[in-house]
Design an enzyme around this catalytic site. Sequence first.
Site, short mmCIF file in Angstrom:
data_model
loop_
_atom_site.label_atom_id
_atom_site.label_comp_id
_atom_site.label_asym_id
_atom_site.label_seq_id
_atom_site.Cartn_x
_atom_site.Cartn_y
_atom_site.Cartn_z
N TYR A 32 72.81 45.76 32.80
CA TYR A 32 72.67 46.90 32.91
C TYR A 32 72.34 47.30 32.08
O TYR A 32 71.73 47.67 31.48
CB TYR A 32 74.28 47.51 32.86
CG TYR A 32 75.31 46.76 33.60
CD1 TYR A 32 75.17 45.76 34.49
CD2 TYR A 32 76.81 47.08 33.27
CE1 TYR A 32 75.89 46.16 35.57
CE2 TYR A 32 77.53 46.74 34.45
CZ TYR A 32 77.37 45.75 35.14
OH TYR A 32 78.33 45.11 36.12
N LYS A 64 75.39 30.98 34.35
CA LYS A 64 74.26 31.02 35.15
C LYS A 64 72.92 29.94 35.80
O LYS A 64 72.27 30.37 36.16
CB LYS A 64 74.98 31.94 36.74
CG LYS A 64 73.79 31.79 38.53
CD LYS A 64 75.51 30.91 38.33
CE LYS A 64 74.95 29.90 40.25
NZ LYS A 64 75.67 29.29 40.36
N ASP A 90 80.24 31.42 39.52
CA ASP A 90 80.80 31.05 40.37
C ASP A 90 81.92 29.65 40.66
O ASP A 90 83.15 30.13 40.39
CB ASP A 90 79.73 30.68 41.63
CG ASP A 90 78.62 29.68 41.11
OD1 ASP A 90 79.30 29.54 39.95
OD2 ASP A 90 78.31 28.78 41.96
N ASP A 111 81.59 42.23 33.99
CA ASP A 111 82.56 43.28 34.24
C ASP A 111 83.32 43.03 35.46
O ASP A 111 84.48 42.81 35.67
CB ASP A 111 81.83 43.99 34.74
CG ASP A 111 81.98 44.96 35.15
OD1 ASP A 111 83.02 46.00 35.19
OD2 ASP A 111 81.43 46.25 35.43
N ASP A 161 87.79 42.30 35.36
CA ASP A 161 88.58 42.70 36.47
C ASP A 161 89.29 41.72 37.51
O ASP A 161 90.96 41.77 37.85
CB ASP A 161 87.53 43.57 37.61
CG ASP A 161 87.50 44.74 37.43
OD1 ASP A 161 87.64 45.51 35.71
OD2 ASP A 161 87.52 46.27 38.54
#
Length: 362
Positions: free
Chosen positions: A144, A194, A227, A251, A255
Amino acid sequence: MTARAVSPRGQRIAVIPGDGIGVEVTAAARRVLDAATARHGIALHYDEFDWSCARYAREGAMMPPDGVDRLRPYDAILLGAVGWPGVPDHVSLWGLLIPIRRAFRQYVNLRPIRVFEGVASPLRDAPPGEVDFVVVRENVEGEYSEIGGRLNRGFPDEFATQQAVFTRAGVSRIVDYAFDLARRRRSYLTSATKSNGIVHTLVFWDEVVAERAAAFPDVRWDAEHIDALAAKLVLQPRRFDVIVASNLFGDILSDLAAAVAGSIGIAPSANLDPTRTYPSMFEPVHGSAPDIAGQGVANPVGAVWSAALMLEHLGHPAAASDVLAAVEACLADPATRTRDLGGTADTDTVTRALVERLGHHM
Ligand SMILES: NC(=O)c1ccc[n+]([C@@H]2O[C@H](COP(=O)([O-])OP(=O)(O)OC[C@H]3O[C@@H](n4cnc5c(N)ncnc54)[C@H](O)[C@@H]3O)[C@@H](O)[C@H]2O)c1
């Protein structure tokens, strides 16, 4: 590093209710805080700010130009939620939340996840009391970033680029925070990565995690690709203790984790400056929920648990654990569960029950 002195008037809290149910759940959290602080003889002084999408519609900005400076003297910020139809989400996010997180170097985004008694997780393998972990999200750099741009707008060769930024200082401090937290819990850390696909920034992330791990020999740790980790959070949520992740991965994971815990309405978060140089900010994970706003049915638990995290950060752990005990008792009772949890109670009923429990011997 300057630690903040407590003034004789008590600690000062800036309250930003925001939009929609943000206003309703913040009012509920204030009532619960009043009960908890009265019980423990704690003095908190509140000032409320109407910074929101409603203000944006009226005045063209989410907050005044000196908004960040006005928050600076406070000990903590309690936020409801911002966002409203008609105001693009990137405006509400970048006009208020992100400037506050960055100006106050709130580099830790802490999201505790628990499956409570009385709250049904959508997962078969998540019995109450056994799922209890924390997502530690890097909160000020990573994916971000403000670096990037668009070229050739409107032409077939139009393109957009956005630069992820991972610094040694930024990765080290979030990883250190997570290891230290794990040490105070069940001493197990999982690093989200990743590095098989993103071969510069996340290979660097992995290297720094391995380096910092040497300073915490008592903490067991492993790294999982994002993943596979997403799948494991669903299949084996009980095995996690502390998960550390970059801004984007954290983030998304938090959630997902909030959904694993049964409802986004109970999930809390803290944006922390662990150096305590600047105010930290506490807010429920959920948004302004325009679909139920104004009906008095929002679940106040996410905001109340966030307020408990604030009490802990301000040095009142006993008051914080009383609030959490009241939440636990409320959720266990079918009469004090809101609609999102399959109950029928409204915001006021839950809030009154929490306040009442805090008024009694616990
Ligand atoms: N930190 C923040 O301020 C924040 C976070 C997320 C979304 N938003 C903003 O909120 C607005 C709405 O976003 P959204 O609909 O994607 O997410 P949302 O979290 O507001 O709502 C998602 C769903 O969950 C339900 N829900 C959320 N909180 C609840 C609660 N406390 N009790 C009961 N049900 C609850 C809502 O009714 C809705 O059906 C958007 O403008 C978005 O940008 C703000």
